[in-house]
Scaffold this motif. Structure first.
Motif, PDB file in Angstrom:
ATOM      1  N   GLU A  22       0.823  -1.199   0.000  1.00  0.00           N
ATOM      2  CA  GLU A  22       0.000   0.000   0.000  1.00  0.00           C
ATOM      3  C   GLU A  22       0.865   1.260   0.000  1.00  0.00           C
ATOM      4  O   GLU A  22       0.546   2.254  -0.668  1.00  0.00           O
ATOM      5  CB  GLU A  22      -0.933  -0.030   1.229  1.00  0.00           C
ATOM      6  CG  GLU A  22      -1.974   1.054   1.296  1.00  0.00           C
ATOM      7  CD  GLU A  22      -2.963   1.020   0.138  1.00  0.00           C
ATOM      8  OE1 GLU A  22      -3.011   0.035  -0.603  1.00  0.00           O
ATOM      9  OE2 GLU A  22      -3.667   2.035  -0.024  1.00  0.00           O
ATOM     10  N   THR A  26       0.727   4.144  -3.014  1.00  0.00           N
ATOM     11  CA  THR A  26       0.120   5.479  -2.849  1.00  0.00           C
ATOM     12  C   THR A  26       1.077   6.568  -2.364  1.00  0.00           C
ATOM     13  O   THR A  26       0.747   7.743  -2.468  1.00  0.00           O
ATOM     14  CB  THR A  26      -1.046   5.405  -1.840  1.00  0.00           C
ATOM     15  OG1 THR A  26      -0.554   4.869  -0.605  1.00  0.00           O
ATOM     16  CG2 THR A  26      -2.182   4.549  -2.344  1.00  0.00           C
ATOM     17  N   LEU A  27       2.217   6.186  -1.813  1.00  0.00           N
ATOM     18  CA  LEU A  27       3.055   7.214  -1.177  1.00  0.00           C
ATOM     19  C   LEU A  27       4.459   7.245  -1.774  1.00  0.00           C
ATOM     20  O   LEU A  27       5.072   6.183  -1.951  1.00  0.00           O
ATOM     21  CB  LEU A  27       3.172   6.926   0.331  1.00  0.00           C
ATOM     22  CG  LEU A  27       1.871   6.918   1.125  1.00  0.00           C
ATOM     23  CD1 LEU A  27       2.111   6.344   2.521  1.00  0.00           C
ATOM     24  CD2 LEU A  27       1.300   8.317   1.223  1.00  0.00           C
ATOM     25  N   PRO A  28       4.978   8.445  -2.052  1.00  0.00           N
ATOM     26  CA  PRO A  28       6.365   8.525  -2.527  1.00  0.00           C
ATOM     27  C   PRO A  28       7.329   8.077  -1.433  1.00  0.00           C
ATOM     28  O   PRO A  28       7.188   8.492  -0.280  1.00  0.00           O
ATOM     29  CB  PRO A  28       6.558  10.019  -2.822  1.00  0.00           C
ATOM     30  CG  PRO A  28       5.209  10.633  -2.783  1.00  0.00           C
ATOM     31  CD  PRO A  28       4.334   9.756  -1.964  1.00  0.00           C
ATOM     32  N   PRO A  37       6.965  10.569   2.414  1.00  0.00           N
ATOM     33  CA  PRO A  37       5.925  10.117   3.354  1.00  0.00           C
ATOM     34  C   PRO A  37       5.794   8.597   3.449  1.00  0.00           C
ATOM     35  O   PRO A  37       5.270   8.083   4.431  1.00  0.00           O
ATOM     36  CB  PRO A  37       4.645  10.735   2.794  1.00  0.00           C
ATOM     37  CG  PRO A  37       4.956  11.130   1.400  1.00  0.00           C
ATOM     38  CD  PRO A  37       6.420  11.405   1.339  1.00  0.00           C
TER      39      PRO A  37
ATOM     40  N   ASP B 186       0.948  13.380   6.674  1.00  0.00           N
ATOM     41  CA  ASP B 186       2.384  13.464   6.906  1.00  0.00           C
ATOM     42  C   ASP B 186       2.729  14.938   7.149  1.00  0.00           C
ATOM     43  O   ASP B 186       2.508  15.786   6.279  1.00  0.00           O
ATOM     44  CB  ASP B 186       3.125  12.935   5.670  1.00  0.00           C
ATOM     45  CG  ASP B 186       4.616  13.187   5.753  1.00  0.00           C
ATOM     46  OD1 ASP B 186       5.138  13.193   6.876  1.00  0.00           O
ATOM     47  OD2 ASP B 186       5.247  13.388   4.696  1.00  0.00           O
ATOM     48  N   SER B 189       5.145  16.593   4.327  1.00  0.00           N
ATOM     49  CA  SER B 189       4.774  16.730   2.913  1.00  0.00           C
ATOM     50  C   SER B 189       3.288  17.001   2.703  1.00  0.00           C
ATOM     51  O   SER B 189       2.880  17.391   1.613  1.00  0.00           O
ATOM     52  CB  SER B 189       5.154  15.449   2.150  1.00  0.00           C
ATOM     53  OG  SER B 189       4.387  14.364   2.657  1.00  0.00           O
ATOM     54  N   PHE B 191       0.961  14.738   2.674  1.00  0.00           N
ATOM     55  CA  PHE B 191       0.287  13.561   2.090  1.00  0.00           C
ATOM     56  C   PHE B 191      -0.637  12.911   3.121  1.00  0.00           C
ATOM     57  O   PHE B 191      -0.273  12.801   4.298  1.00  0.00           O
ATOM     58  CB  PHE B 191       1.325  12.520   1.657  1.00  0.00           C
ATOM     59  CG  PHE B 191       1.725  12.623   0.219  1.00  0.00           C
ATOM     60  CD1 PHE B 191       1.068  11.870  -0.747  1.00  0.00           C
ATOM     61  CD2 PHE B 191       2.751  13.469  -0.181  1.00  0.00           C
ATOM     62  CE1 PHE B 191       1.434  11.956  -2.078  1.00  0.00           C
ATOM     63  CE2 PHE B 191       3.127  13.557  -1.505  1.00  0.00           C
ATOM     64  CZ  PHE B 191       2.465  12.809  -2.454  1.00  0.00           C
ATOM     65  N   PHE B 192      -1.795  12.452   2.667  1.00  0.00           N
ATOM     66  CA  PHE B 192      -2.659  11.644   3.536  1.00  0.00           C
ATOM     67  C   PHE B 192      -2.156  10.202   3.469  1.00  0.00           C
ATOM     68  O   PHE B 192      -2.001   9.651   2.388  1.00  0.00           O
ATOM     69  CB  PHE B 192      -4.114  11.689   3.051  1.00  0.00           C
ATOM     70  CG  PHE B 192      -4.874  12.858   3.600  1.00  0.00           C
ATOM     71  CD1 PHE B 192      -4.685  14.123   3.088  1.00  0.00           C
ATOM     72  CD2 PHE B 192      -5.772  12.692   4.641  1.00  0.00           C
ATOM     73  CE1 PHE B 192      -5.381  15.213   3.593  1.00  0.00           C
ATOM     74  CE2 PHE B 192      -6.475  13.769   5.155  1.00  0.00           C
ATOM     75  CZ  PHE B 192      -6.279  15.031   4.633  1.00  0.00           C
ATOM     76  N   ARG B 193      -1.906   9.618   4.641  1.00  0.00           N
ATOM     77  CA  ARG B 193      -1.394   8.248   4.645  1.00  0.00           C
ATOM     78  C   ARG B 193      -2.430   7.303   5.254  1.00  0.00           C
ATOM     79  O   ARG B 193      -2.882   7.518   6.382  1.00  0.00           O
ATOM     80  CB  ARG B 193      -0.096   8.178   5.463  1.00  0.00           C
ATOM     81  CG  ARG B 193       1.028   8.962   4.850  1.00  0.00           C
ATOM     82  CD  ARG B 193       2.345   8.703   5.532  1.00  0.00           C
ATOM     83  NE  ARG B 193       2.386   9.210   6.883  1.00  0.00           N
ATOM     84  CZ  ARG B 193       3.506   9.475   7.542  1.00  0.00           C
ATOM     85  NH1 ARG B 193       4.663   9.264   6.949  1.00  0.00           N
ATOM     86  NH2 ARG B 193       3.491   9.923   8.756  1.00  0.00           N
ATOM     87  N   PHE B 194      -2.764   6.293   4.518  1.00  0.00           N
ATOM     88  CA  PHE B 194      -3.647   5.205   5.000  1.00  0.00           C
ATOM     89  C   PHE B 194      -4.960   5.732   5.581  1.00  0.00           C
ATOM     90  O   PHE B 194      -5.479   5.168   6.544  1.00  0.00           O
ATOM     91  CB  PHE B 194      -2.925   4.352   6.054  1.00  0.00           C
ATOM     92  CG  PHE B 194      -1.561   3.901   5.638  1.00  0.00           C
ATOM     93  CD1 PHE B 194      -1.405   2.875   4.723  1.00  0.00           C
ATOM     94  CD2 PHE B 194      -0.430   4.507   6.159  1.00  0.00           C
ATOM     95  CE1 PHE B 194      -0.136   2.461   4.337  1.00  0.00           C
ATOM     96  CE2 PHE B 194       0.833   4.105   5.773  1.00  0.00           C
ATOM     97  CZ  PHE B 194       0.982   3.082   4.861  1.00  0.00           C
TER      98      PHE B 194
END
Lengths: 148, 507
Positions: A22, A26-28, A37, B186, B189, B191-194
Motif C-alpha cells: 500500500e 500510494t506514497l512517494p 511520506p 504526513d 509533505s 500527504f494523507f497516509r492510509f
C-alpha cells in the motif's frame, strides 16, 4: 501451522506485506537521505516482517490453536456489536437515545436482568452522564433530531 | 540557599492565603474528577476551564490550573486500577498491576500507594524544581532532533528488553503501534497516509481510543462472558491502606520513579507518558521476583505513578526557567499565564517573585490537598467494586464510548476504540502484550519528525547520529540492549561434553 505463534507470525507478516504494498502504491518513498511520506511506513513494515518471521520460526514451542477457549465468544460479539451500534447511532439519534438503547440491550437482553432495574439503570445512566458532561463539563454531545 | 528559603517563605505567604488555598482545593477536585473520566485528560480539562479563570488574579488562576493538571494526573490512575480503563495515556502502565491488585482484593492499597507515591514524588520534584530549574532547563535544551531520535529508539528497545514476555513479540507490537501512529497527514509533505478518504483520520489515530480499546474494551470482552467471571475480591475496610510489607516494597520504586520521572519530564514531548513506561520497565528489571509483575506487584503501581507526577513538575522546569513549554499542557499553562499578563522565562523570577514563588509554594500545598482529598475517596471508589460485574461492565462501556467520543467529538474514534478492543482481545489470546502498541502510537509522530528533522539538519547524512555525543551514547546503549536481548536466539555451539563424547556417560 497449528501453533499460536506460527499463526500470529504469519498474520503479522501478511500485515507487513500489505503495508509495503500500500505504501509503494500510494506514497512517494523518497530517498535514504531525503525520506518521503512512504519511507517510515515501509521501514516499519520491513521491521515487522523480519520480527514476524522470527516469531514464526521460534514459535514451534508455543501452545496449539486448538487449546484456546472461546467460551466468552458470543458475549464478546454482542459487546462489539453494541460498540458498533453506538458508533453508528450516536450522531443520528443523539447521545441519550443511543446510550439508553445500548444499556437496554446489554442489561436487558444480554444479561437478562429484571426489567425495572434495566429501565432505571438505562434511563439514569444515559440521562445522568449526559447532564454531567453536556451541562457541567460543556462537552458537546450529539442531540437527537427531537432536541434531547 | 538562604535566599531560596527566604523566597520560598514569601511564596508560602502567598499560597496560604485563604483564596489561594480554596482555588488549589477546587483545582485538585476538578482535576481528579476530570482525570477519572476516560478521554477528558488534563489538557482538555485545563483548556475547558481556562476561560473560567479570566476574572481571577494571575496567581489564583495559575494555582487553579496547576491543581487541575496534577489532580487529573492522579485521577487518571483511579479507573486504571479499578476497571483497567486508563483515564489518560500516562495511566496505561498503572492498568497492568493496579488492576491485577484489584482482582486480588487489594484495590485500596493500590489506590493508597498511588496517592502517597504521587504526593512524595510531587513534593520531592518541587524541591528539585526550586533548586535546579535553570541548569536542568539548559541541559534539556541541548536535546535537538538527533538526540530525541536516539532517545525514542532507546526507549522502545528498553521497553522490549525489560518486558516480561518475549522481546521479539514486544518489539513487533511496538512496531505495529508505530505504524498506527503513522496514519494521518504526513506533517512534512502534507500527504494523507492510509486514511482512505476518512477526513477524521487526517489528524491521525489518537492515543485515548487506542488505550481505552486495547485495555478497557479488551478486558470487558475477555471477562464479561466467562461462564464463571473472575471474582473481584471485595475489599475490607481495614485493607484500604497499604500494609507494612507493601510500604517496604514501594519505598525504593517511589524514589526511583521520582528521579526517572523528573529527569524525563524535562525533555520536550509526551515525557510523562514515556516516564511511566521506563519506570515500570526499570522496576521489573530490578525486582528479585519479576514474574510477579502483571500479577499484582505493588512496585508496578508505585514506580510509574510516582514517575508520572514527578514528570509533571519536570515539565514545568523549561517553562518557568526559560519560557519554553515542553509539551501541550505546559503550553496551555503558558498561554494562561500570558493571558494574565505574565511572561514565563528567565526574568519571571526577578520581575514577579511573588507569582513565581507563590506558584512553587502552591505546588507543595496542592500535593497536600491532593492527598487529603484522595485518601477519603479511596474507600468510596473501592466500593464501586461491590456492584455486580453484570451491571458494572455496561456502565463502564458507556463511559468508554462517552470519553472516547468527547476527545474530538468524532464517531471515528468510537470505531477505532471498537477495533482496538477486538485487536486487544485477540492479542491477549495469542499471548502478546498490548502496552508496547500504545507506546508506539505515542512515539510514532515524534520519532518520524525528529528523524526527518535530523536528516534535514545534516543534509541527508546519517552521521549526525554518531557525531553528537549524547545521541551516539544513547544509540550505542540501544544497540547493546538489542544484541543482549536477541542473544538467546542465536544458535548455541555444540556442547563441549558432546564433542568429547561424555554426554551419554554422564547421563
Amino acid at each position: 501451522m497449528s501453533k499460536l505463534d506460527r499463526i500470529s507470525g504469519a498474520v503479522l507478516f501478511l500485515v507487513a506485506f500489505l503495508i509495503v504494498w500500500e505504501s509503494n502504491r500510494t506514497l512517494p518513498l523518497g530517498t535514504l537521505h531525503n525520506p518521503g511520506p512512504g519511507y517510515m511506513p515501509t521501514i516499519l513494515a520491513l521491521l515487522l516482517a523480519g520480527l514476524s518471521l522470527l516469531i514464526t520460526l521460534i514459535g514451534r514451542d508455543s501452545a496449539r490453536f486448538s487449546s484456546l477457549e472461546w467460551t466468552e465468544g458470543k458475549h464478546a460479539l454482542a459487546i462489539l456489536a453494541a460498540c458498533g451500534f453506538a458508533a453508528l447511532a450516536l450522531e443520528g439519534i443523539g447521545y441519550q437515545a443511543t446510550m439508553f438503547l445500548l444499556l437496554f440491550f446489554l442489561l436487558g437482553i444480554v444479561e437478562r436482568l429484571r426489567l425495572t432495574l434495566v429501565l432505571s439503570l438505562a434511563v439514569g445512566l444515559s440521562v445522568g452522564s449526559f447532564w454531567v458532561f453536556y451541562n457541567f463539563l460543556r462537552v458537546p454531545l450529539p442531540l437527537s433530531p427531537l432536541g434531547f | 540557599m538562604a535566599e531560596t528559603l527566604q523566597n520560598l517563605a514569601l511564596g508560602f505567604s502567598v499560597a496560604f492565603q485563604p483564596t489561594v488555598l480554596l482555588y488549589a482545593f477546587v483545582g485538585c477536585l476538578i482535576g481528579t474528577l476530570v482525570g477519572v473520566l476516560p478521554g477528558v485528560g488534563p489538557l482538555a480539562g485545563i483548556s475547558l476551564l481556562l476561560p473560567a479563570t479570566f476574572g481571577l488574579s494571575a496567581t489564583t488562576a495559575i494555582v487553579l490550573l496547576a491543581g487541575i493538571y496534577y489532580g487529573a494526573m492522579y485521577g487518571g490512575s483511579t479507573t486504571s486500577i479499578l476497571m483497567r480503563i486508563p483515564g489518560e495515556a500516562a495511566s496505561v502502565v498503572t492498568c497492568l498491576d493496579g488492576y491485577a491488585m484489584t482482582r486480588l482484593g487489594r484495590a485500596g492499597p493500590a489506590l493508597g500507594i498511588s496517592a502517597f507515591g504521587s504526593y512524595i514524588a510531587g513534593t520531592v520534584s518541587v524541591v528539585a524544581l526550586m533548586f535546579f530549574a535553570p541548569p536542568l532547563a539548559r541541559f534539556a535544551l541541548r536535546f535537538g532532533p538527533p538526540e530525541y531520535t536516539a532517545l525514542l529508539v532507546l526507549g522502545l528497545l528498553v521497553l522490549g528488553y525489560m518486558g516480561s514476555g518475549s522481546m521479539i513479540k514486544s518489539l513487533a507490537m511496538a512496531v505495529l503501534g508505530l505504524f498506527f501512529g503513522m496514519i494521518g497527514i504526513d506533517p512534512m509533505s502534507g500527504f494523507f497516509r492510509f486514511s482512505y478518504g476518512i477526513v477524521e483520520l487526517g489528524d491521525g489515530i489518537g492515543v485515548v481510543p487506542v488505550a481505552v480499546g486495547l485495555f478497557g474494551i479488551a478486558e470487558i470482552l475477555a471477562t464479561a462472558g466467562q461462564e464463571t467471571p473472575p471474582q473481584v475480591q471485595k475489599p475490607r475496610l481495614r485493607d484500604l491502606l497499604p500494609s507494612r510489607e507493601e510500604w517496604r516494597a514501594s519505598f525504593a520504586p517511589i524514589g526511583r520513579g521520582t528521579v526517572v520521572g523528573f529527569l524525563i519530564g524535562l525533555i520536550p514531548g509526551s515525557a510523562h507518558i514515556i516516564s511511566t513506561f521506563v519506570s515500570y520497565a526499570l522496576e521489573r528489571k530490578l525486582s528479585k521476583h519479576p514474574e510477579r509483575f502483571g500479577q499484582g506487584a505493588i512496585e508496578g503501581v508505585a514506580g510509574p505513578e510516582s514517575a508520572n507526577n514527578a514528570a509533571v513538575c519536570g515539565a514545568f522546569v523549561p517553562m518557568l526557567a526559560l519560557g519554553v513549554p515542553s509539551g501541550p499542557v505546559p503550553a496551555v499553562m503558558m498561554a494562561a499565564m500570558m493571558i494574565h499578563g505574565v511572561s514565563p522565562g528567565p526574568l519571571l523570577i526577578q520581575q514577579q517573585p511573588e507569582l513565581f514563588w507563590g506558584f512553587i509554594a502552591s505546588m507543595y500545598v496542592g500535593n497536600v490537598v491532593l492527598l487529603i482529598l484522595n485518601l477519603p475517596l479511596v474507600g468510596l471508589f473501592v466500593n464501586l467494586l461491590r456492584v455486580p460485574y453484570r451491571i458494572l461492565y455496561p456502565s463502564i462501556l458507556l463511559f468508554c464510548v462517552l470519553g472516547v467520543y468527547a476527545v474530538n467529538s468524532s464517531v471515528v474514534d468510537v470505531w477505532i476504540m471498537t477495533f482496538m478492543g477486538l485487536l486487544g482481545y485477540l492479542l491477549h489470546k495469542f499471548d502478546f502484550e498490548t502496552a508496547p502498541v500504545v507506546l508506539g502510537v505515542v512515539l510514532a509522530p515524534m520519532l518520524e519528525m525528529s528523524l526527518r528533522q535530523s536528516l534535514a539538519m545534516s543534509h541527508g547524512s546519517y552521521s549526525i547520529f554518531v557525531g553528537r555525543p549524547i545521541a551516539a551514547t544513547m544509540l550505542l546503549v540501544a544497540f547493546t540492549l538489542l544484541v543482549v536481548g536477541l542473544k538467546p536466539l542465536l544458535p548455541h555451539g555444540t556442547d563441549w561434553r558432546k564433542r568429547l563424547g561424555l554426554a551419554d556417560r554422564s547421563e
